[in-house]
Write a protein that holds these residues in place. Structure first.
Motif, short mmCIF file in Angstrom:
data_model
loop_
_atom_site.label_atom_id
_atom_site.label_comp_id
_atom_site.label_asym_id
_atom_site.label_seq_id
_atom_site.Cartn_x
_atom_site.Cartn_y
_atom_site.Cartn_z
N GLU A 127 25.02 -0.84 32.23
CA GLU A 127 26.23 -0.03 32.34
C GLU A 127 26.48 0.46 33.77
OE1 GLU A 127 28.78 0.43 30.25
OE2 GLU A 127 27.70 -1.10 29.12
N MET A 128 25.47 0.40 34.61
CA MET A 128 25.62 0.85 35.99
C MET A 128 26.16 -0.25 36.91
SD MET A 128 22.24 3.17 36.44
CE MET A 128 21.50 3.79 34.93
N TYR A 129 26.31 -1.45 36.36
CA TYR A 129 26.78 -2.60 37.14
C TYR A 129 28.25 -2.89 36.86
CZ TYR A 129 21.92 -3.64 38.26
OH TYR A 129 20.63 -3.56 38.72
N GLY A 182 26.93 -11.15 36.71
CA GLY A 182 27.60 -10.60 35.54
C GLY A 182 26.77 -9.56 34.83
N LYS A 183 27.45 -8.53 34.39
CA LYS A 183 26.81 -7.40 33.71
C LYS A 183 25.99 -7.84 32.49
CE LYS A 183 28.63 -3.08 31.85
NZ LYS A 183 29.88 -2.33 31.79
N ASP A 184 26.53 -8.73 31.67
CA ASP A 184 25.82 -9.18 30.47
C ASP A 184 24.56 -9.96 30.82
OD1 ASP A 184 27.72 -7.96 28.85
OD2 ASP A 184 28.88 -9.80 28.57
N ALA A 185 24.66 -10.83 31.83
CA ALA A 185 23.49 -11.61 32.25
C ALA A 185 22.43 -10.70 32.86
CB ALA A 185 23.91 -12.69 33.25
N ILE A 186 22.85 -9.67 33.58
CA ILE A 186 21.91 -8.72 34.15
C ILE A 186 21.19 -7.96 33.03
CG2 ILE A 186 21.74 -6.58 35.51
CD1 ILE A 186 24.00 -7.83 37.32
N CYS A 187 21.91 -7.59 32.00
CA CYS A 187 21.30 -6.93 30.85
C CYS A 187 20.24 -7.83 30.20
CB CYS A 187 22.36 -6.53 29.83
SG CYS A 187 21.72 -5.56 28.44
N ARG A 188 20.57 -9.10 30.00
CA ARG A 188 19.61 -10.05 29.42
C ARG A 188 18.38 -10.20 30.31
NH1 ARG A 188 24.45 -12.65 28.31
NH2 ARG A 188 24.16 -14.15 29.99
#
Length: 119
Positions: A24-26, A42-48
């Protein structure tokens, strides 16, 4: 929010192993480039990426120095096992748009008793 404030918040979420809070910080199209790996976009890829890393090893980030220059925060860190590194965070509109980290992956793998890739 200043870049230093956001990075302190980032460290808190990192130390809790909270991949969702970190993501959420990205910004949506942020890039996280740990120089030991390919950039993650990408935010989703960073989360993964964070979820996979937290599943692999228990990690703790201890702030040694935290600097701010305009839209940038620079974090010097260590962990309880003695690993040290440095991260650069480019912040725009209270979101991380780019992050680059420097640390010794081989030492990390050995400290956590993880497999060392063969060449």
């Amino acid at each position: 929010m200043t870049p230093k404030t956001l990075v302190r918040k980032w460290v808190d979420a990192f130390n809790k192993g909270n991949a969702e809070a970190l993501a959420e910080m990205y910004a949506e199209n942020a890039v996280n480039h740990q120089i030991t790996q390919e950039p993650v976009t990408g935010k989703d890829a960073i989360c993964r990426m964070f979820k996979a890393e937290f599943a692999q090893a228990e990690m703790t980030c201890i702030i040694e120095n935290l600097f701010e220059d305009g839209e940038w925060a620079i974090l010097e860190w260590r962990d309880p096992l003695g690993l040290r590194g440095c991260g650069f965070f480019h912040i725009q509109d209270n979101k991380i748009v780019f992050q680059r980290g420097y640390w010794d992956k081989l030492s990390f793998l050995r400290m956590h008793k993880l497999p060392v890739p063969s060449e």
